[in-house]
Design a protein around this motif. Structure first.
Motif, PDB file in Angstrom:
ATOM      1  N   PHE A  26       0.809  -1.189  -0.069  1.00 31.30           N
ATOM      2  CA  PHE A  26       0.108  -0.054  -0.158  1.00 31.30           C
ATOM      3  C   PHE A  26       0.779   1.216   0.072  1.00 31.30           C
ATOM      4  CE2 PHE A  26       1.033  -0.496   4.432  1.00 31.30           C
ATOM      5  CZ  PHE A  26       1.214   0.952   4.956  1.00 31.30           C
ATOM      6  N   ALA A  27       0.266   2.336  -0.401  1.00 34.00           N
ATOM      7  CA  ALA A  27       0.768   3.610  -0.290  1.00 34.00           C
ATOM      8  C   ALA A  27      -0.246   4.646  -0.010  1.00 34.00           C
ATOM      9  CB  ALA A  27       1.593   3.977  -1.575  1.00 34.00           C
ATOM     10  N   ASN A  28       0.106   5.746   0.799  1.00 35.03           N
ATOM     11  CA  ASN A  28      -0.851   6.555   1.076  1.00 35.03           C
ATOM     12  C   ASN A  28      -0.005   7.847   0.935  1.00 35.03           C
ATOM     13  OD1 ASN A  28      -2.446   8.656   1.990  1.00 35.03           O
ATOM     14  ND2 ASN A  28      -2.539   7.929   4.218  1.00 35.03           N
ATOM     15  N   THR A  29      -0.200   8.578  -0.137  1.00 38.85           N
ATOM     16  CA  THR A  29       0.482   9.679  -0.293  1.00 38.85           C
ATOM     17  C   THR A  29       0.095  11.188   0.348  1.00 38.85           C
ATOM     18  OG1 THR A  29      -0.753  10.316  -2.354  1.00 38.85           O
ATOM     19  CG2 THR A  29       0.924   8.841  -2.682  1.00 38.85           C
ATOM     20  N   THR A  30      -0.815  11.045   1.049  1.00 45.37           N
ATOM     21  CA  THR A  30      -1.401  12.186   1.740  1.00 45.37           C
ATOM     22  C   THR A  30      -1.045  12.426   2.965  1.00 45.37           C
ATOM     23  OG1 THR A  30      -3.539  11.247   2.711  1.00 45.37           O
ATOM     24  CG2 THR A  30      -3.464  11.859   0.277  1.00 45.37           C
ATOM     25  N   GLY A  65       3.968   0.322   2.440  1.00 48.33           N
ATOM     26  CA  GLY A  65       4.586  -0.730   3.183  1.00 48.33           C
ATOM     27  C   GLY A  65       4.048  -2.128   2.464  1.00 48.33           C
ATOM     28  N   HIS A  66       4.857  -2.909   2.820  1.00 48.09           N
ATOM     29  CA  HIS A  66       4.226  -4.333   1.974  1.00 48.09           C
ATOM     30  C   HIS A  66       4.297  -5.187   3.211  1.00 48.09           C
ATOM     31  CE1 HIS A  66       5.528  -8.429   0.996  1.00 48.09           C
ATOM     32  NE2 HIS A  66       4.489  -8.159  -0.024  1.00 48.09           N
ATOM     33  N   ILE A  67       3.129  -5.996   3.054  1.00 48.51           N
ATOM     34  CA  ILE A  67       2.822  -6.913   4.090  1.00 48.51           C
ATOM     35  C   ILE A  67       2.654  -8.345   3.600  1.00 48.51           C
ATOM     36  CG2 ILE A  67       1.028  -7.438   5.892  1.00 48.51           C
ATOM     37  CD1 ILE A  67       2.480  -4.747   6.542  1.00 48.51           C
ATOM     38  N   GLY A  68       3.500  -9.152   3.776  1.00 47.11           N
ATOM     39  CA  GLY A  68       3.470 -10.749   3.438  1.00 47.11           C
ATOM     40  C   GLY A  68       2.743 -11.426   4.835  1.00 47.11           C
ATOM     41  N   ALA A  97      -7.882  11.989  -5.908  1.00 43.79           N
ATOM     42  CA  ALA A  97      -7.177  11.332  -7.086  1.00 43.79           C
ATOM     43  C   ALA A  97      -5.797  10.859  -6.776  1.00 43.79           C
ATOM     44  CB  ALA A  97      -7.122  11.951  -8.423  1.00 43.79           C
ATOM     45  N   SER A  98      -5.582   9.640  -6.771  1.00 45.52           N
ATOM     46  CA  SER A  98      -4.029   8.710  -6.548  1.00 45.52           C
ATOM     47  C   SER A  98      -3.657   8.997  -5.222  1.00 45.52           C
ATOM     48  CB  SER A  98      -3.133   9.660  -7.510  1.00 45.52           C
ATOM     49  OG  SER A  98      -3.423   9.232  -8.865  1.00 45.52           O
ATOM     50  N   ASP A  99      -4.381   9.564  -4.307  1.00 45.46           N
ATOM     51  CA  ASP A  99      -4.027   9.495  -2.971  1.00 45.46           C
ATOM     52  C   ASP A  99      -3.657   8.108  -2.318  1.00 45.46           C
ATOM     53  OD1 ASP A  99      -4.893  12.114  -2.613  1.00 45.46           O
ATOM     54  OD2 ASP A  99      -6.425  11.544  -1.087  1.00 45.46           O
ATOM     55  N   CYS A 100      -4.332   6.981  -2.698  1.00 49.25           N
ATOM     56  CA  CYS A 100      -3.903   5.862  -2.175  1.00 49.25           C
ATOM     57  C   CYS A 100      -3.564   4.711  -3.403  1.00 49.25           C
ATOM     58  CB  CYS A 100      -4.953   5.176  -1.310  1.00 49.25           C
ATOM     59  SG  CYS A 100      -5.553   6.102  -0.044  1.00 49.25           S
ATOM     60  N   LEU A 101      -2.593   4.038  -3.532  1.00 47.21           N
ATOM     61  CA  LEU A 101      -2.494   2.658  -4.281  1.00 47.21           C
ATOM     62  C   LEU A 101      -2.449   1.477  -3.465  1.00 47.21           C
ATOM     63  CD1 LEU A 101       0.498   1.656  -4.758  1.00 47.21           C
ATOM     64  CD2 LEU A 101       0.863   3.974  -5.280  1.00 47.21           C
ATOM     65  N   VAL A 102      -2.728   0.497  -4.040  1.00 48.51           N
ATOM     66  CA  VAL A 102      -2.704  -0.784  -3.490  1.00 48.51           C
ATOM     67  C   VAL A 102      -2.131  -1.983  -4.612  1.00 48.51           C
ATOM     68  CG1 VAL A 102      -5.214  -1.373  -3.827  1.00 48.51           C
ATOM     69  CG2 VAL A 102      -3.679  -2.390  -1.817  1.00 48.51           C
ATOM     70  N   MET A 103      -1.306  -2.802  -4.236  1.00 48.88           N
ATOM     71  CA  MET A 103      -1.227  -4.331  -4.941  1.00 48.88           C
ATOM     72  C   MET A 103      -1.562  -5.220  -4.021  1.00 48.88           C
ATOM     73  SD  MET A 103       2.262  -3.343  -7.307  1.00 48.88           S
ATOM     74  CE  MET A 103       3.254  -3.116  -5.880  1.00 48.88           C
ATOM     75  N   VAL A 104      -2.430  -6.231  -4.420  1.00 53.82           N
ATOM     76  CA  VAL A 104      -2.970  -7.180  -3.555  1.00 53.82           C
ATOM     77  C   VAL A 104      -2.434  -8.467  -4.385  1.00 53.82           C
ATOM     78  CG1 VAL A 104      -4.775  -8.519  -2.859  1.00 53.82           C
ATOM     79  CG2 VAL A 104      -4.949  -6.054  -3.251  1.00 53.82           C
ATOM     80  N   TYR A 105      -1.834  -9.333  -3.484  1.00 54.76           N
ATOM     81  CA  TYR A 105      -0.969 -10.584  -4.145  1.00 54.76           C
ATOM     82  C   TYR A 105      -2.265 -11.695  -3.697  1.00 54.76           C
ATOM     83  CZ  TYR A 105       2.814  -7.425  -3.452  1.00 54.76           C
ATOM     84  OH  TYR A 105       3.507  -6.214  -3.542  1.00 54.76           O
ATOM     85  N   TYR A 106      -2.592 -12.283  -4.801  1.00 55.43           N
ATOM     86  CA  TYR A 106      -3.819 -13.168  -4.536  1.00 55.43           C
ATOM     87  C   TYR A 106      -3.594 -14.381  -5.462  1.00 55.43           C
ATOM     88  CZ  TYR A 106      -5.886 -11.790  -8.785  1.00 55.43           C
ATOM     89  OH  TYR A 106      -6.143 -11.526 -10.175  1.00 55.43           O
ATOM     90  N   LYS A 107      -4.399 -15.480  -5.128  1.00 55.22           N
ATOM     91  CA  LYS A 107      -4.671 -16.565  -5.827  1.00 55.22           C
ATOM     92  C   LYS A 107      -5.931 -17.176  -6.075  1.00 55.22           C
ATOM     93  CE  LYS A 107      -2.339 -21.126  -6.798  1.00 55.22           C
ATOM     94  NZ  LYS A 107      -1.112 -22.033  -5.986  1.00 55.22           N
TER      95      LYS A 107
END
Length: 107
Positions: A26-30, A65-68, A97-107
């Motif tokens: 995740f990232a919170n740019t604000t 941050g990255h959470i595994g 706009a673009s305050d937050c971004l996320v990448m989700v690792y899923y299967k």
């Protein structure tokens, strides 16, 4: 990997069927806190502010941050995600706009 560079109060479908989440970035740019919310439902069945999230995560101001996960989190229906400006399940506050971004690792 699911990626959104503009996660906001409109739900986004990570996976349209049952699946497991193995981690996320995740990232919170604000300069204000944001809240990442995960739903065990398809996008067609999620209304942010009405549907109860199964996971709500605090995103500190100007942080990333990255959470595994040590074990996957199972979603029996589908995986959807959204972000709001407030922690309450009923909150519909819209991040900018673009305050937050996320990448989700899923299967």
């Amino acid at each position: 990997i699911f990626k959104s560079i503009d996660i906001d109060e409109t739900e986004e479908e990570v996976k349209a069927t049952a699946g497991n989440m193995y981690g996320y970035y995740f990232a919170n740019t604000t300069a204000s806190a944001r809240y990442l919310k995960f739903y065990n439902a398809t996008a067609a069945n999620v209304t942010v502010g009405t549907t109860t999230p199964v996971i709500t995560l605090y995103l500190p101001p100007t942080s990333a941050g990255h959470i595994g996960l040590p074990f996957p989190i199972g979603f029996s229906t589908a995986i959807c995600v959204a972000a709001t400006t407030g922690v309450a399940d009923s909150d519909t506050g819209a991040p900018g706009a673009s305050d937050c971004l996320v990448m989700v690792y899923y299967k």
